[in-house]
Design a protein around this motif. Structure first.
Motif, PDB file in Angstrom:
ATOM      1  N   PHE A  37      -9.805  -3.363 -14.070  1.00 13.39           N
ATOM      2  CA  PHE A  37      -8.841  -2.289 -14.266  1.00 13.39           C
ATOM      3  C   PHE A  37      -8.644  -1.439 -13.013  1.00 13.39           C
ATOM      4  N   LEU A  38      -9.218  -1.850 -11.892  1.00 11.01           N
ATOM      5  CA  LEU A  38      -9.090  -1.081 -10.661  1.00 11.01           C
ATOM      6  C   LEU A  38      -7.823  -1.473  -9.903  1.00 11.01           C
ATOM      7  N   PRO A  39      -7.303  -0.562  -9.075  1.00  5.95           N
ATOM      8  CA  PRO A  39      -6.101  -0.897  -8.299  1.00  5.95           C
ATOM      9  C   PRO A  39      -6.428  -1.844  -7.150  1.00  5.95           C
ATOM     10  N   GLY A  40      -5.496  -2.715  -6.838  1.00  4.16           N
ATOM     11  CA  GLY A  40      -5.652  -3.610  -5.692  1.00  4.16           C
ATOM     12  C   GLY A  40      -4.464  -3.424  -4.772  1.00  4.16           C
ATOM     13  N   ASP A  41      -3.336  -4.083  -5.109  1.00  3.14           N
ATOM     14  CA  ASP A  41      -2.101  -3.894  -4.349  1.00  3.14           C
ATOM     15  C   ASP A  41      -1.701  -2.421  -4.318  1.00  3.14           C
ATOM     16  N   THR A  42      -1.896  -1.747  -5.441  1.00  5.15           N
ATOM     17  CA  THR A  42      -1.467  -0.360  -5.550  1.00  5.15           C
ATOM     18  C   THR A  42      -2.395   0.603  -4.823  1.00  5.15           C
ATOM     19  N   LEU A  43      -3.463   0.088  -4.232  1.00  5.61           N
ATOM     20  CA  LEU A  43      -4.301   0.887  -3.334  1.00  5.61           C
ATOM     21  C   LEU A  43      -4.018   0.513  -1.881  1.00  5.61           C
ATOM     22  N   LEU A  44      -3.895  -0.783  -1.607  1.00  3.22           N
ATOM     23  CA  LEU A  44      -3.701  -1.241  -0.236  1.00  3.22           C
ATOM     24  C   LEU A  44      -2.350  -0.797   0.325  1.00  3.22           C
ATOM     25  N   PHE A  45      -1.310  -0.896  -0.474  1.00  7.48           N
ATOM     26  CA  PHE A  45       0.031  -0.555   0.015  1.00  7.48           C
ATOM     27  C   PHE A  45       0.128   0.916   0.430  1.00  7.48           C
ATOM     28  N   PRO A  46      -0.233   1.870  -0.438  1.00  8.94           N
ATOM     29  CA  PRO A  46      -0.169   3.270   0.002  1.00  8.94           C
ATOM     30  C   PRO A  46      -1.156   3.592   1.120  1.00  8.94           C
ATOM     31  N   ALA A  47      -2.289   2.866   1.189  1.00  8.98           N
ATOM     32  CA  ALA A  47      -3.216   3.074   2.305  1.00  8.98           C
ATOM     33  C   ALA A  47      -2.522   2.725   3.619  1.00  8.98           C
ATOM     34  N   GLY A  48      -1.741   1.634   3.616  1.00  9.76           N
ATOM     35  CA  GLY A  48      -0.980   1.277   4.808  1.00  9.76           C
ATOM     36  C   GLY A  48       0.051   2.332   5.161  1.00  9.76           C
ATOM     37  N   VAL A  49       0.728   2.858   4.149  1.00 13.03           N
ATOM     38  CA  VAL A  49       1.726   3.916   4.382  1.00 13.03           C
ATOM     39  C   VAL A  49       1.075   5.132   5.037  1.00 13.03           C
ATOM     40  N   LEU A  50      -0.120   5.491   4.579  1.00 10.97           N
ATOM     41  CA  LEU A  50      -0.815   6.671   5.108  1.00 10.97           C
ATOM     42  C   LEU A  50      -1.311   6.473   6.536  1.00 10.97           C
ATOM     43  N   CYS A  51      -1.322   5.230   7.004  1.00 10.07           N
ATOM     44  CA  CYS A  51      -1.733   4.957   8.389  1.00 10.07           C
ATOM     45  C   CYS A  51      -0.591   5.178   9.375  1.00 10.07           C
ATOM     46  N   ALA A  52       0.615   5.302   8.877  1.00  6.48           N
ATOM     47  CA  ALA A  52       1.790   5.402   9.744  1.00  6.48           C
ATOM     48  C   ALA A  52       2.079   6.859  10.093  1.00  6.48           C
ATOM     49  N   ALA A  53       2.455   7.087  11.339  1.00  5.75           N
ATOM     50  CA  ALA A  53       2.878   8.418  11.769  1.00  5.75           C
ATOM     51  C   ALA A  53       4.363   8.592  11.466  1.00  5.75           C
ATOM     52  N   THR A  54       4.756   9.800  11.118  1.00 10.46           N
ATOM     53  CA  THR A  54       6.162  10.116  10.895  1.00 10.46           C
ATOM     54  C   THR A  54       6.575  11.225  11.848  1.00 10.46           C
ATOM     55  N   ALA A  55       7.857  11.581  11.800  1.00 11.65           N
ATOM     56  CA  ALA A  55       8.367  12.589  12.727  1.00 11.65           C
ATOM     57  C   ALA A  55       7.688  13.936  12.536  1.00 11.65           C
ATOM     58  N   ASP A  56       7.295  14.228  11.311  1.00 12.39           N
ATOM     59  CA  ASP A  56       6.717  15.549  11.043  1.00 12.39           C
ATOM     60  C   ASP A  56       5.256  15.495  10.591  1.00 12.39           C
ATOM     61  N   GLN A  57       4.620  14.315  10.661  1.00  9.73           N
ATOM     62  CA  GLN A  57       3.232  14.233  10.200  1.00  9.73           C
ATOM     63  C   GLN A  57       2.470  13.132  10.941  1.00  9.73           C
ATOM     64  N   ALA A  58       1.242  13.455  11.329  1.00 16.09           N
ATOM     65  CA  ALA A  58       0.377  12.479  11.994  1.00 16.09           C
ATOM     66  C   ALA A  58      -0.197  11.522  10.952  1.00 16.09           C
ATOM     67  N   PRO A  59      -0.683  10.361  11.374  1.00 17.72           N
ATOM     68  CA  PRO A  59      -1.313   9.434  10.421  1.00 17.72           C
ATOM     69  C   PRO A  59      -2.475  10.107   9.688  1.00 17.72           C
ATOM     70  N   ARG A  60      -2.558   9.847   8.395  1.00 17.63           N
ATOM     71  CA  ARG A  60      -3.650  10.433   7.608  1.00 17.63           C
ATOM     72  C   ARG A  60      -4.843   9.494   7.487  1.00 17.63           C
ATOM     73  N   LEU A  61      -4.644   8.211   7.783  1.00 20.56           N
ATOM     74  CA  LEU A  61      -5.727   7.233   7.833  1.00 20.56           C
ATOM     75  C   LEU A  61      -5.575   6.427   9.123  1.00 20.56           C
ATOM     76  N   VAL A  62      -6.655   5.794   9.551  1.00 22.99           N
ATOM     77  CA  VAL A  62      -6.650   4.996  10.780  1.00 22.99           C
ATOM     78  C   VAL A  62      -6.427   3.536  10.403  1.00 22.99           C
ATOM     79  N   LEU A  63      -5.404   2.910  10.977  1.00 20.79           N
ATOM     80  CA  LEU A  63      -4.997   1.572  10.562  1.00 20.79           C
ATOM     81  C   LEU A  63      -6.113   0.550  10.707  1.00 20.79           C
TER      82      LEU A  63
END
Length: 210
Positions: A37-63
């Protein structure tokens, strides 16, 4: 004491970061009833999103940390699941009272029978729920250890790294991607279920013939 719902991807990532990815993916990749019952794809995908820098925010995780933890969790979890399946896995599957676990185990066996060991272990990685029971089922069915290890490594790396990198690519290229995470995660889950369509079609046809 930190209390975090392990099924809540956002809470896991916010509290534990890359280490949370390792632990959850390890359990989801082979600890049968616990990981089912644990997340797999639904954990990895947002983790990847959080590794990306945006115009107004630095990466929140290290890729590189997320990629490494995802790979270690996927490969180690699958190998442990296989060993558990080799030593009493069939009895455990038979005793479980959870209908969804039994159904996923039946699909895992059909996947192995339809595609062969190598192809099934790679395809099965991309199917939610099935990948949790696939590795213990492979152990219980007597898949040779060397064959299992080679193909679970191939499948584990393809799955874990591609989902994280897909999230990272979208996070880096689409402004405000955080606002669309839920529908994107739903799309990832739907796409990951596509490899099971031939198996489900065969099962439905066989049932109709009977």
């Amino acid at each position: 004491m930190i209390a975090v719902n392990p099924m809540d991807s956002a809470a896991v990532l916010a509290t534990f970061g890359a280490l949370g990815v390792l632990v959850v993916i390890f359990a989801e990749s082979g600890l049968l009833v616990v990981g089912f019952f644990l997340p797999g794809d639904t954990l990895l995908f947002p983790a990847g999103v959080l590794c990306a820098a945006t115009a107004d925010q630095a990466p929140r995780l290290v890729l590189w940390q997320v990629l490494l933890c995802a790979a270690v969790g996927a490969l180690a979890g699958a190998q442990v699941g296989f060993l558990l399946g080799r030593h009493g896995g069939r009895a455990l599957l038979a005793r479980t009272s959870k209908r969804r676990v039994r159904e996923a185990a039946a699909r895992a066996e059909k996947l192995l029978a339809r595609y062969g060991y190598g192809k099934a272990l790679v395809i099965g990685r991309f199917v939610p729920m099935v990948r949790t029971v696939l590795h213990p089922a492979a152990g219980a069915l007597g898949v040779p250890t060397r064959t299992f290890t080679i193909w679970q490594i191939v499948g584990g790396l393809l799955w874990s790294q591609s989902i994280v990198l897909a999230g990272y690519t979208l996070g880096a290229s689409v402004p405000g991607i955080d606002d669309f995470l839920l529908p994107l995660i739903a799309l990832v889950v739907v796409l990951s279920l596509l490899p099971m369509l031939p198996v489900l079609t065969d099962a439905r046809r066989a049932k109709r013939d009977r």
